[in-house]
Write a protein that holds these residues in place. Sequence first.
Motif, PDB file in Angstrom:
ATOM      1  N   MET A 226       0.841  -1.181   0.000  1.00  0.00           N
ATOM      2  CA  MET A 226       0.000   0.000   0.000  1.00  0.00           C
ATOM      3  C   MET A 226       0.884   1.242   0.000  1.00  0.00           C
ATOM      4  O   MET A 226       1.956   1.241   0.596  1.00  0.00           O
ATOM      5  N   VAL A 227       0.397   2.263  -0.665  1.00  0.00           N
ATOM      6  CA  VAL A 227       1.133   3.524  -0.733  1.00  0.00           C
ATOM      7  C   VAL A 227       0.209   4.679  -0.375  1.00  0.00           C
ATOM      8  O   VAL A 227      -1.011   4.537  -0.369  1.00  0.00           O
ATOM      9  N   SER A 228       0.784   5.831  -0.126  1.00  0.00           N
ATOM     10  CA  SER A 228       0.006   7.023   0.201  1.00  0.00           C
ATOM     11  C   SER A 228      -0.677   7.549  -1.060  1.00  0.00           C
ATOM     12  O   SER A 228      -0.254   7.249  -2.186  1.00  0.00           O
ATOM     13  N   PRO A 229      -1.724   8.349  -0.900  1.00  0.00           N
ATOM     14  CA  PRO A 229      -2.376   8.942  -2.075  1.00  0.00           C
ATOM     15  C   PRO A 229      -1.418   9.772  -2.928  1.00  0.00           C
ATOM     16  O   PRO A 229      -1.498   9.742  -4.161  1.00  0.00           O
ATOM     17  N   ALA A 230      -0.499  10.492  -2.314  1.00  0.00           N
ATOM     18  CA  ALA A 230       0.460  11.290  -3.085  1.00  0.00           C
ATOM     19  C   ALA A 230       1.368  10.402  -3.938  1.00  0.00           C
ATOM     20  O   ALA A 230       1.658  10.716  -5.097  1.00  0.00           O
ATOM     21  N   THR A 231       1.799   9.289  -3.374  1.00  0.00           N
ATOM     22  CA  THR A 231       2.628   8.350  -4.127  1.00  0.00           C
ATOM     23  C   THR A 231       1.825   7.721  -5.252  1.00  0.00           C
ATOM     24  O   THR A 231       2.325   7.562  -6.368  1.00  0.00           O
ATOM     25  N   ALA A 232       0.581   7.392  -4.982  1.00  0.00           N
ATOM     26  CA  ALA A 232      -0.286   6.831  -6.022  1.00  0.00           C
ATOM     27  C   ALA A 232      -0.475   7.818  -7.161  1.00  0.00           C
ATOM     28  O   ALA A 232      -0.503   7.429  -8.334  1.00  0.00           O
ATOM     29  N   ASP A 233      -0.596   9.102  -6.832  1.00  0.00           N
ATOM     30  CA  ASP A 233      -0.715  10.128  -7.872  1.00  0.00           C
ATOM     31  C   ASP A 233       0.508  10.116  -8.781  1.00  0.00           C
ATOM     32  O   ASP A 233       0.385  10.219 -10.003  1.00  0.00           O
ATOM     33  N   ALA A 234       1.690   9.974  -8.196  1.00  0.00           N
ATOM     34  CA  ALA A 234       2.922   9.948  -8.980  1.00  0.00           C
ATOM     35  C   ALA A 234       2.951   8.741  -9.914  1.00  0.00           C
ATOM     36  O   ALA A 234       3.328   8.861 -11.081  1.00  0.00           O
TER      37      ALA A 234
ATOM     38  N   GLU B 169       0.297   7.061 -11.037  1.00  0.00           N
ATOM     39  CA  GLU B 169      -0.747   7.256 -12.045  1.00  0.00           C
ATOM     40  C   GLU B 169      -0.288   8.215 -13.136  1.00  0.00           C
ATOM     41  O   GLU B 169      -0.497   7.960 -14.323  1.00  0.00           O
ATOM     42  N   ARG B 170       0.364   9.303 -12.759  1.00  0.00           N
ATOM     43  CA  ARG B 170       0.876  10.251 -13.762  1.00  0.00           C
ATOM     44  C   ARG B 170       1.913   9.581 -14.662  1.00  0.00           C
ATOM     45  O   ARG B 170       1.895   9.763 -15.873  1.00  0.00           O
ATOM     46  N   ALA B 171       2.808   8.799 -14.076  1.00  0.00           N
ATOM     47  CA  ALA B 171       3.844   8.118 -14.860  1.00  0.00           C
ATOM     48  C   ALA B 171       3.239   7.098 -15.822  1.00  0.00           C
ATOM     49  O   ALA B 171       3.643   7.014 -16.975  1.00  0.00           O
ATOM     50  N   VAL B 172       2.255   6.334 -15.346  1.00  0.00           N
ATOM     51  CA  VAL B 172       1.626   5.313 -16.188  1.00  0.00           C
ATOM     52  C   VAL B 172       0.855   5.959 -17.333  1.00  0.00           C
ATOM     53  O   VAL B 172       0.966   5.544 -18.485  1.00  0.00           O
ATOM     54  N   THR B 173       0.077   6.989 -17.043  1.00  0.00           N
ATOM     55  CA  THR B 173      -0.729   7.618 -18.092  1.00  0.00           C
ATOM     56  C   THR B 173       0.126   8.419 -19.067  1.00  0.00           C
ATOM     57  O   THR B 173      -0.264   8.585 -20.219  1.00  0.00           O
ATOM     58  N   ALA B 174       1.295   8.901 -18.633  1.00  0.00           N
ATOM     59  CA  ALA B 174       2.177   9.641 -19.536  1.00  0.00           C
ATOM     60  C   ALA B 174       2.770   8.729 -20.604  1.00  0.00           C
ATOM     61  O   ALA B 174       3.070   9.172 -21.707  1.00  0.00           O
TER      62      ALA B 174
ATOM     63  N   GLY C 103      10.356   4.586 -17.863  1.00  0.00           N
ATOM     64  CA  GLY C 103      11.158   4.972 -16.710  1.00  0.00           C
ATOM     65  C   GLY C 103      10.759   4.230 -15.448  1.00  0.00           C
ATOM     66  O   GLY C 103      10.111   3.183 -15.500  1.00  0.00           O
ATOM     67  N   THR C 104      11.172   4.776 -14.323  1.00  0.00           N
ATOM     68  CA  THR C 104      10.886   4.173 -13.028  1.00  0.00           C
ATOM     69  C   THR C 104      10.270   5.205 -12.095  1.00  0.00           C
ATOM     70  O   THR C 104      10.396   6.413 -12.310  1.00  0.00           O
ATOM     71  N   VAL C 105       9.617   4.700 -11.049  1.00  0.00           N
ATOM     72  CA  VAL C 105       9.058   5.545  -9.994  1.00  0.00           C
ATOM     73  C   VAL C 105       9.460   4.921  -8.664  1.00  0.00           C
ATOM     74  O   VAL C 105       9.323   3.711  -8.481  1.00  0.00           O
ATOM     75  N   ASP C 106       9.981   5.740  -7.758  1.00  0.00           N
ATOM     76  CA  ASP C 106      10.305   5.275  -6.411  1.00  0.00           C
ATOM     77  C   ASP C 106       9.075   5.434  -5.538  1.00  0.00           C
ATOM     78  O   ASP C 106       8.445   6.493  -5.529  1.00  0.00           O
TER      79      ASP C 106
END
Length: 55
Positions: free
Chosen positions: A1-9, A11-16, A20-23
């Motif tokens: 589980m992750v925080s909503p802010a991390t989930a936003d990051a 989601e933005r990376a996937v939809t873009a 790359g990678t996301v930490d």
Amino acid sequence: MVSPATADAVERAVTAGTGGTVDLDTDDGRITVAVPRVVYFKRFTKGAQPGFLSA
């Protein structure tokens, strides 16, 4: 589980679609996710902690 802010990051990376990678800071510690390998992403409710699976 992750925080909503991390989930936003994530989601933005996937939809873009740029790859790359996301930490992620998770309940179990920090992990790095290869964005092109994410095959499922779900938010349980607005503001709730989301989870995801990668291939």
